[in-house]
Scaffold this motif. Structure first.
Motif, PDB file in Angstrom:
ATOM      1  N   GLY A  81       0.817  -1.210   0.000  1.00 47.84           N
ATOM      2  CA  GLY A  81       0.000   0.000   0.000  1.00 47.84           C
ATOM      3  C   GLY A  81       0.848   1.256   0.000  1.00 47.84           C
ATOM      4  O   GLY A  81       1.894   1.310   0.638  1.00 47.84           O
ATOM      5  N   VAL A  82       0.373   2.261  -0.726  1.00 47.05           N
ATOM      6  CA  VAL A  82       1.050   3.564  -0.737  1.00 47.05           C
ATOM      7  C   VAL A  82       0.000   4.629  -0.436  1.00 47.05           C
ATOM      8  O   VAL A  82      -0.609   5.194  -1.336  1.00 47.05           O
TER       9      VAL A  82
ATOM     10  N   THR B 152      -6.780  10.097  -1.862  1.00 48.56           N
ATOM     11  CA  THR B 152      -6.267   8.829  -2.390  1.00 48.56           C
ATOM     12  C   THR B 152      -5.359   8.122  -1.389  1.00 48.56           C
ATOM     13  O   THR B 152      -5.073   6.929  -1.555  1.00 48.56           O
ATOM     14  N   ASP B 153      -4.934   8.831  -0.347  1.00 47.89           N
ATOM     15  CA  ASP B 153      -4.162   8.153   0.703  1.00 47.89           C
ATOM     16  C   ASP B 153      -5.022   7.146   1.463  1.00 47.89           C
ATOM     17  O   ASP B 153      -4.489   6.256   2.141  1.00 47.89           O
TER      18      ASP B 153
ATOM     19  N   GLY C  41      -3.414   5.565  -3.412  1.00 49.47           N
ATOM     20  CA  GLY C  41      -2.385   6.510  -3.768  1.00 49.47           C
ATOM     21  C   GLY C  41      -2.656   7.112  -5.147  1.00 49.47           C
ATOM     22  O   GLY C  41      -3.343   6.582  -5.982  1.00 49.47           O
ATOM     23  N   CYS C  42      -2.123   8.340  -5.323  1.00 53.47           N
ATOM     24  CA  CYS C  42      -2.247   9.019  -6.607  1.00 53.47           C
ATOM     25  C   CYS C  42      -1.230   8.452  -7.594  1.00 53.47           C
ATOM     26  O   CYS C  42      -0.330   7.707  -7.229  1.00 53.47           O
TER      27      CYS C  42
ATOM     28  N   VAL D 292      -7.841   5.495  -6.530  1.00 57.19           N
ATOM     29  CA  VAL D 292      -9.083   5.215  -5.814  1.00 57.19           C
ATOM     30  C   VAL D 292      -9.184   6.199  -4.648  1.00 57.19           C
ATOM     31  O   VAL D 292      -8.287   6.267  -3.806  1.00 57.19           O
ATOM     32  N   ASN D 293     -10.264   6.961  -4.610  1.00 59.71           N
ATOM     33  CA  ASN D 293     -10.420   8.004  -3.587  1.00 59.71           C
ATOM     34  C   ASN D 293     -11.744   7.817  -2.847  1.00 59.71           C
ATOM     35  O   ASN D 293     -12.800   8.268  -3.311  1.00 59.71           O
ATOM     36  N   PRO D 294     -11.708   7.178  -1.691  1.00 57.73           N
ATOM     37  CA  PRO D 294     -12.947   6.913  -0.946  1.00 57.73           C
ATOM     38  C   PRO D 294     -13.630   8.153  -0.388  1.00 57.73           C
ATOM     39  O   PRO D 294     -14.748   8.046   0.131  1.00 57.73           O
ATOM     40  N   LEU D 295     -12.985   9.320  -0.469  1.00 57.05           N
ATOM     41  CA  LEU D 295     -13.595  10.552   0.020  1.00 57.05           C
ATOM     42  C   LEU D 295     -14.430  11.253  -1.050  1.00 57.05           C
ATOM     43  O   LEU D 295     -15.063  12.277  -0.771  1.00 57.05           O
TER      44      LEU D 295
END
Length: 338
Positions: free
Chosen positions: A33-34, A45-46, A123-124, A304-307
């Protein structure tokens, strides 16, 4: 006639047989994971790597086959370098991007030396600098080819980027043809721009900046945009793309997969969505064929950005991302056999 067809007419398309190559050790997987978002303009994306784990990605990989051995290497952590206050024009959060990617390259190299195939969860997309650099420490530039699945080309430099966000620049930092377009960046001296653009192919393009369009023409970049996919179909596009960068099937293949290559209907939880993109079915076919080629040696799944979006958007995006990773490892929509 589009540039892509001018380039690809010289590559024969043979649908009756798949590419044959020596099989890489895809039965041993290393997940890394990054949790990093400072290369992007949108925060969040973090949270992607942990969201994918919590959604059951590792268990789903294990369920593909009892022969698959998965090890989770945890997340990349980094410490900022001492830059003595140096600043480079139009490179947002450069120190963080450089330090994170250097730590990532070290970890990817370790996973490969552990005889596992690294799958990097972002991650971006700036993290492709480190993931691909790590792979390059274990092979030669001529032995590595890159399939870049993305709505965007990510080939800007600090002088051409409209935003200064480094998730739009990773490909240009990795290739020797654009080395002279960059200033000296002490924090990135460890990143060797040794790859050739000849070893790259892009799939899914539909949002390209002005400078990038010039580079596409100047260097004869291999690509299939969404118009090509509409006209030719994903089967022909996949076959032609793999043959273009790996004609003899004897090179290692790295896939850098940006979730925004999908249409927002299937993956809306990302910072830079672009409409009229790939369907999930097309992406699964693409990655199934990548697996069948026997050449896949490493992979990124980024942005992937869960926010972003509501609960349904996030769930759809995570499910799409999981399915894409599993297809690359060997999941079969007709059923898996253990």
């Amino acid at each position: 006639m589009s540039w892509s067809l001018k380039i690809f007419n010289k590559f024969p398309i043979n649908l009756s047989s798949s590419i044959h190559a020596r099989a890489f050790n895809s039965k041993a997987i290393g997940i890394l994971g990054v949790p990093f978002d400072k290369g992007a303009g949108t925060r969040g994306t973090d949270k992607g790597p942990n969201a994918l784990r919590e959604a059951g990605l590792i268990d789903e990989i294990k369920h593909i086959s009892s022969n698959i051995d998965v090890k989770d290497y945890g997340d990349v952590h980094y410490e900022l370098m001492n830059t003595n206050g140096r600043k480079i024009h139009n490179l947002n959060d450069l120190s963080d991007v450089a330090a994170c990617n250097k730590a990532l390259a070290d970890q990817v190299e370790k996973i490969i030396k552990d005889n596992r195939m690294p799958i990097t969860l972002g991650g971006c997309h700036s993290i492709a600098i480190g993931s691909i650099s790590g792979v390059l420490r274990t092979t030669t530039p001529d032995n590595l080819c890159i399939l870049w699945v993305d709505a965007h080309l990510d080939l800007n430099t600090n002088t051409t980027s409209p935003t200064g966000n480094m998730h739009g620049m990773p490909a240009s930092l990795l290739v020797k043809e654009l080395r002279s377009n960059w200033p000296t960046i002490p924090e990135l001296e460890w990143c060797k721009a040794d790859l050739s653009l000849r070893n790259f192919c892009w799939i899914g393009l539909r949002s390209i900046d002005y400078y990038e369009r010039i580079m596409m023409e100047q260097y004869g970049i291999k690509y299939f945009d969404m118009r090509d996919i509409d006209r030719m179909g994903i089967d022909k596009v996949t076959n032609a793309a793999l043959k273009a960068i790996n004609p003899n099937g004897d090179r290692q293949l790295h896939v850098s997969f940006d979730i925004d290559s999908l249409d927002p209907l299937f993956a809306n939880s990302t910072g830079t969505p672009a409409g009229a993109g790939l369907t999930l079915r097309e992406c699964l076919f693409l990655m199934e064929e990548v697996h069948r080629s026997g050449t896949l040696s490493s992979m990124d799944l980024v942005e992937v950005n869960p926010l972003v979006g509501d609960v349904r958007d996030v769930t759809n995006t995570l499910n799409s991302a999981k399915a894409i990773v599993c297809a690359a490892i060997g999941s079969n929509r007709s059923g898996n056999s253990s």
